[in-house]
Design a protein around this motif. Sequence first.
Motif, mmCIF file in Angstrom:
data_model
loop_
_atom_site.group_PDB
_atom_site.id
_atom_site.type_symbol
_atom_site.label_atom_id
_atom_site.label_comp_id
_atom_site.label_asym_id
_atom_site.label_seq_id
_atom_site.Cartn_x
_atom_site.Cartn_y
_atom_site.Cartn_z
ATOM 1 N N GLU A 42 0.806 -1.290 0.096
ATOM 2 C CA GLU A 42 0.048 0.017 -0.102
ATOM 3 C C GLU A 42 0.751 1.246 0.128
ATOM 4 O O GLU A 42 0.545 2.067 -0.471
ATOM 5 N N HIS A 43 1.918 1.126 0.658
ATOM 6 C CA HIS A 43 2.908 2.290 0.678
ATOM 7 C C HIS A 43 3.278 2.755 -1.046
ATOM 8 O O HIS A 43 3.304 3.820 -1.169
ATOM 9 N N ILE A 44 3.528 1.595 -1.544
ATOM 10 C CA ILE A 44 3.882 1.918 -2.999
ATOM 11 C C ILE A 44 2.634 2.489 -3.559
ATOM 12 O O ILE A 44 2.931 3.221 -4.396
ATOM 13 N N LEU A 45 1.611 2.031 -3.523
ATOM 14 C CA LEU A 45 0.493 2.684 -4.115
ATOM 15 C C LEU A 45 0.319 4.038 -3.780
ATOM 16 O O LEU A 45 0.376 4.832 -4.521
ATOM 17 N N MET A 46 0.441 4.247 -2.183
ATOM 18 C CA MET A 46 0.224 5.799 -2.234
ATOM 19 C C MET A 46 1.380 6.687 -2.790
ATOM 20 O O MET A 46 1.029 7.658 -3.233
#
Lengths: 214, 214, 214, 214
Positions: free
Chosen positions: A112-116
Amino acid sequence: MNDALPARGARLPSAERHALILEAAVEEFAGRGYAGARMAAVANRAGVTKGLLYHYFPGGKTDLFRAAIASCVAPALAEANQLASGFAGSARGLITALIDLGYARMALEPREHILMRLLMTEADRFPELAEFYRSEILQPSLMLTRQVLRAGVESGEFRPDADSLPGLAHVLLAPILMGSVWRMTLGEGAPDAAMLRAAHLQSAMRVLLAAPDG
Amino acid sequence: MNDALPARGARLPSAERHALILEAAVEEFAGRGYAGARMAAVANRAGVTKGLLYHYFPGGKTDLFRAAIASCVAPALAEANQLASGFAGSARGLITALIDLGYARMALEPREHILMRLLMTEADRFPELAEFYRSEILQPSLMLTRQVLRAGVESGEFRPDADSLPGLAHVLLAPILMGSVWRMTLGEGAPDAAMLRAAHLQSAMRVLLAAPDG
Amino acid sequence: MNDALPARGARLPSAERHALILEAAVEEFAGRGYAGARMAAVANRAGVTKGLLYHYFPGGKTDLFRAAIASCVAPALAEANQLASGFAGSARGLITALIDLGYARMALEPREHILMRLLMTEADRFPELAEFYRSEILQPSLMLTRQVLRAGVESGEFRPDADSLPGLAHVLLAPILMGSVWRMTLGEGAPDAAMLRAAHLQSAMRVLLAAPDG
Amino acid sequence: MNDALPARGARLPSAERHALILEAAVEEFAGRGYAGARMAAVANRAGVTKGLLYHYFPGGKTDLFRAAIASCVAPALAEANQLASGFAGSARGLITALIDLGYARMALEPREHILMRLLMTEADRFPELAEFYRSEILQPSLMLTRQVLRAGVESGEFRPDADSLPGLAHVLLAPILMGSVWRMTLGEGAPDAAMLRAAHLQSAMRVLLAAPDG
DNA sequence: TATGAATGAGCTTTCATTCAT
DNA sequence: TATGAATGAAAGCTCATTCAT
């Protein structure tokens, strides 16, 4: 990265190659952003040649990028929904469990960090991304939160007005999301997750509970 | 952009050209990120040729980038500190004023948003940026918040334990910062600032005030 | 480099500035060749700004280059001619003195090395350089050598045919010149000058002397 | 240049393209030196696009330069060694043949001249080049010369001390090498090779032969 | 004389993409 | 399917040169 990387040039089932390339693309895009990512690097990571990338993703870099983003999404919110739908205890217990889940994922899952990060970086060039984040991530999260608030109000655990202030869900969500942003921005220097969780829990209780907890 | 762009090739005081170029660089970097920004575009925006960029920023793109970031910083926190140091009223009134200031800036000033975006996007490639954000933006903000909490505790307005939970300042700050992230990520689709502000204020009061405000 | 570099921007007699710039140009061209030399570097070495270079050498880089070469020439051959014209002893003594002079200069003076290097590097682009070397350096050297040979033959010290073989002067000169080339190409790894000198002297005597020296 | 230049864009065996590019690079570097050479010109000469240069020589200009130098080396000394090793006649005959070979190559082969020029010009920037010249060209040449001297001394043809003066090989080699330098520097204006050869041969004999040939 | 801001052409290099094999 | 040779458009950067001050 993969413990059993297939030999270069080896014939592989189409689906596996597809997944392999996608995985490589996620890593590359996550690390360097859209403009900074290089197709050659994706090919290297995937153990294939550049040409093959265009066989699997005829639309080229943008095509690969969209696919990479899409592959990052599913599991995050699903877990929270599952937790909420199967929960038997009190509203207080549920919101505690959800907050715990948020900070636990923050510590463990880089996806999710990547996504953000990609959302922030590339939302201009790929407007669909912003919309995607809003409708698929943020809105469902807010909805879930509001459900819990409503349940707490109905059961009498939460203050009667806990579900009538529209921004409250945002305020409750913000520390978790901001913790994720800090994490990916500051790395080791980010605020401690356990500390955030403790303060977040206590604040939430004070804001929500019908009877002050003294 | 500038209402009185100097004629191409015109000689300009060094400081003015420097500022002109910096302004153009901020715009370009903000819009496209580090890798996506093009020196030629910066030059165009500034109304100069590429060569001159290297006259003013001999270190090239990275040099220009660092300078652009640095130029975006000063005013944000300064205003908040000024507000706090000159404040005469109650702790409750001060924290309300500070939260109002946060949401007001969020609505008006694109500069800090730009800064935050670049910080988050490029912190990998420019580790100094992360450190810069941590020490120059986040820490001072937390310090200011904690001062107010302590003052409120001492005056009896806030609960006695309001300054003893270390993560509380983060939790109080998070909605404002996350609001900024949403703003720059989602643009028009971002959650409404007024709504966030109302919920934030009410939550903060419930968390902090010694006597529940009913 | 210079022990008393004039302050930047100071007014200096025209001739001195000229010489200062020339000196700087020689160093820069010698070190990097014509294409590799940078006007800005010349200006820096000379302690002036780029613009002034074009005041003193309106023809720009090529102009400066020609002037730099020309300033490297005079002293080398002059010394040898002076030695020969004022020499009182035997022809054998004179040729020994000249060979000694050659190896001595090789060890001490970097200026001719610079000249040779530039000649080799840039003769294509500046055809005048080749002609200049041929007529101003090589021919006079050969002439001087032949004069000595003739004198030796006339005095009976040298074999009667020592001045009738046209290429002999070249052969006698070659080890000195090649030593210079080795020096500038191989630096510390170049063949030892003393060793070359000893072998050169002995060979020359065997080639020239009327009676073998046993 | 090539009578059957492949059509632009045509696929070629890797080795052939490699060779084609190398050939083009030798020409360009030889003609203009390292700094003056342009990658675009190399690409043009080779009939390819600039991009392909970096496919074959990922290290860019320096990589290509080193490869170009290295490709100029092999044949020169090999021929001399072959001549010496298979020689049946007298030491006098052998040294005559070797000197002849030197002047013959000087007249015919531009490759070694190119090499020498590049070695001299760029040895500063590529220290490996100087070492390469010293160990691969100069040392073997000197060794070969000394072998011949020793053989001549042992057979009684040469003076007994012909192999005891360490610099003698240098002196014997110098006229040939210097002739090469003159050739590439002065072009048509260089001293005549036949003239040099005659004087060189006669001098060598006088220096070496046991009995004066009066 | 002397400066240094400003230009612009041209350089090396990178990289997404295509396509014959 | 899979390769990698080949392209071409741009990118970052350099540098000789000019010129207003």
